[in-house]
Write an enzyme that holds these catalytic residues in place. Structure first.
Site, PDB file in Angstrom:
ATOM      1  N   THR A  19       3.758 -40.164  -3.933  1.00  0.00           N
ATOM      2  CA  THR A  19       5.150 -39.719  -3.816  1.00  0.00           C
ATOM      3  C   THR A  19       5.878 -39.762  -5.151  1.00  0.00           C
ATOM      4  OG1 THR A  19       5.305 -40.320  -1.496  1.00  0.00           O
ATOM      5  CG2 THR A  19       7.359 -40.346  -2.729  1.00  0.00           C
ATOM      6  N   SER A  65      -3.692 -40.946   0.606  1.00  0.00           N
ATOM      7  CA  SER A  65      -4.552 -40.935   1.793  1.00  0.00           C
ATOM      8  C   SER A  65      -5.923 -40.344   1.473  1.00  0.00           C
ATOM      9  CB  SER A  65      -3.879 -40.138   2.919  1.00  0.00           C
ATOM     10  OG  SER A  65      -3.364 -38.928   2.413  1.00  0.00           O
ATOM     11  N   THR A  95       1.734 -44.937  -2.389  1.00  0.00           N
ATOM     12  CA  THR A  95       1.924 -46.302  -1.886  1.00  0.00           C
ATOM     13  C   THR A  95       1.048 -46.632  -0.679  1.00  0.00           C
ATOM     14  OG1 THR A  95       3.766 -45.678  -0.434  1.00  0.00           O
ATOM     15  CG2 THR A  95       4.316 -46.362  -2.678  1.00  0.00           C
TER      16      THR A  95
HETATM   17  N1  ASP Z   1       2.029 -39.873   0.509  1.00  0.00           N
HETATM   18  C1  ASP Z   1       2.221 -40.939  -0.338  1.00  0.00           C
HETATM   19  C2  ASP Z   1       0.914 -41.527  -0.822  1.00  0.00           C
HETATM   20  O1  ASP Z   1       0.325 -40.893  -1.654  1.00  0.00           O
HETATM   21  C3  ASP Z   1       3.127 -42.003   0.097  1.00  0.00           C
HETATM   22  C4  ASP Z   1       3.651 -42.668  -1.111  1.00  0.00           C
HETATM   23  O2  ASP Z   1       3.215 -42.493  -2.212  1.00  0.00           O
HETATM   24  O3  ASP Z   1       4.581 -43.448  -0.947  1.00  0.00           O
HETATM   25  O4  ASP Z   1       0.522 -42.589  -0.404  1.00  0.00           O
END
Ligand code: ASP
Length: 340
Positions: A19, A65, A95
């Site tokens: 993100t 992911s 995250t």
């Molecule tokens: N979709 C994001 C990730 O790559 C979520 C984030 O980074 O907070 O995990």
């Protein structure tokens, strides 16, 4: 202790995705490709150590992911190769799996004499209320500090030991918790170190493979021995159970116990961490868990599931023998568990 003596050697920054650097698209948020320039521009009026962007050699930036264990090894290889040229490293990462990557790096880079900090953001850089710049700045200061040679996770003004952190039970505004270890430092324009004992530096074997597969599954009412066998038969090299907080698992289910016995007898590790983030696995505390221990289940004390999974992965990749894995899994290698 406040620490503001920023070293003059640059920090190696690696942008892997998440993100932090995302932009909207017709199909939803996607990683941007121009993050490094934008991130440095956002820091223009803040004091920070020199930054040098490194290619993480993990391919284009991704949402976390899509992270795989092979990614952890690649990142560790790149950091290790460049270690001599940098005071420390900051890894920008999604995250959702940040604590897995931070934990994996803590084992794969256990002998590194440089700080490595993983961080991400709740909202993309440049969006209102984004925490990306603050997290990056805190990460850079932590990576520049001579106080530290651990893998840390920076978020919301705190430097956590990465292999103690988890996003699993976090709140939307404070996604990471570290239930068994206090923050190593806090950051508010300068880094304030707390008096936490450093993680031990145990000599650990190098890895020889990257493809060990650890399967993780929760214990739940009705779980069957057949389920464990099926997971093992899917090609898992180790099974990690998320166990009941007190009584661990169904010790009165003879077939479940037998499944653990069969699997461990074949040299496949079966280990357990607690389903409760404040918990710790105590095999034998309740008599109902004693058959599980007798069948070969090993306890992971108060490790997070992220630390336990990545530790098993690391030990398997280091081709450590079964008996030694069962010993090392329950030992404090890099600050990831509280010895009993
Ligand atoms: N979709 C994001 C990730 O790559 C979520 C984030 O980074 O907070 O995990």
């Amino acid at each position: 202790m406040a620490s503001s003596n920023l070293q003059t050697r640059p920090i190696g920054a690696l942008y892997t995705g998440g993100t932090f650097g995302m932009i909207p698209s017709e199909r939803g948020y996607v990683p941007s490709l121009d993050l490094p320039g934008r991130a440095e521009a956002a820091l223009a009026d803040r004091t920070h150590p020199p930054i040098h962007w490194l290619d993480p050699e993990t391919g284009p930036p991704i949402t976390s992911s899509d992270i795989t264990p092979a990614f952890w090894h690649q990142l560790a290889t790149v950091i290790r190769r460049h270690a001599g040229d940098y005071a420390g490293f900051v890894v920008i990462h999604g995250t959702d799996t940040l604590a897995f990557t931070g934990s994996a790096l803590s084992f794969l880079l256990a002998d590194l004499d440089r700080p490595v900090v993983v961080t991400g953001a709740r909202a993309p850089l440049g969006e209102p209320n984004s925490d990306a710049t603050d997290n990056f700045l805190a990460g850079l200061h932590a990576a520049a500090s001579e106080h530290n040679d651990e893998v840390g996770l920076v978020f919301g003004g705190q430097l956590l030991r990465a292999n103690r952190a988890s996003k699993r039970f976090g709140a939307p505004r404070a996604p990471f918790t570290s239930p068994h270890a206090a923050p190593l430092a806090t950051f508010d324009e300068t880094l304030l170190w707390h008096d936490e004992p450093p993680a031990p530096k145990v000599a650990l074997p190098a890895v020889h493979r990257r493809d060990a597969r650890v399967a993780m599954l929760p214990v739940y009412p009705g779980i069957m021995g057949a389920t464990l066998r099926a997971v093992r038969d899917s090609g898992a090299d180790a099974l990690l159970l998320e166990a009941y907080p007190a009584s661990v698992g169904p010790g009165a289910d003879a077939d479940f116990v037998q499944a653990i016995r069969e699997i461990t007898a074949n040299g496949t590790v079966v280990a357990a961490v607690s389903q409760n983030q404040y918990g710790s696995v105590h095999l034998g505390r309740y008599a109902s868990s004693t058959p599980l221990a007798e069948a070969g289940l090993i306890g992971g004390a108060d490790m997070t599931r992220e630390a336990a999974l990545t530790k098993l992965h690391y030990l398997l990749c280091a081709e450590v023998a079964y008996d030694r894995i069962t010993e090392l899994f329950s030992s404090n290698l890099r600050g990831e568990l509280t010895p009993t």
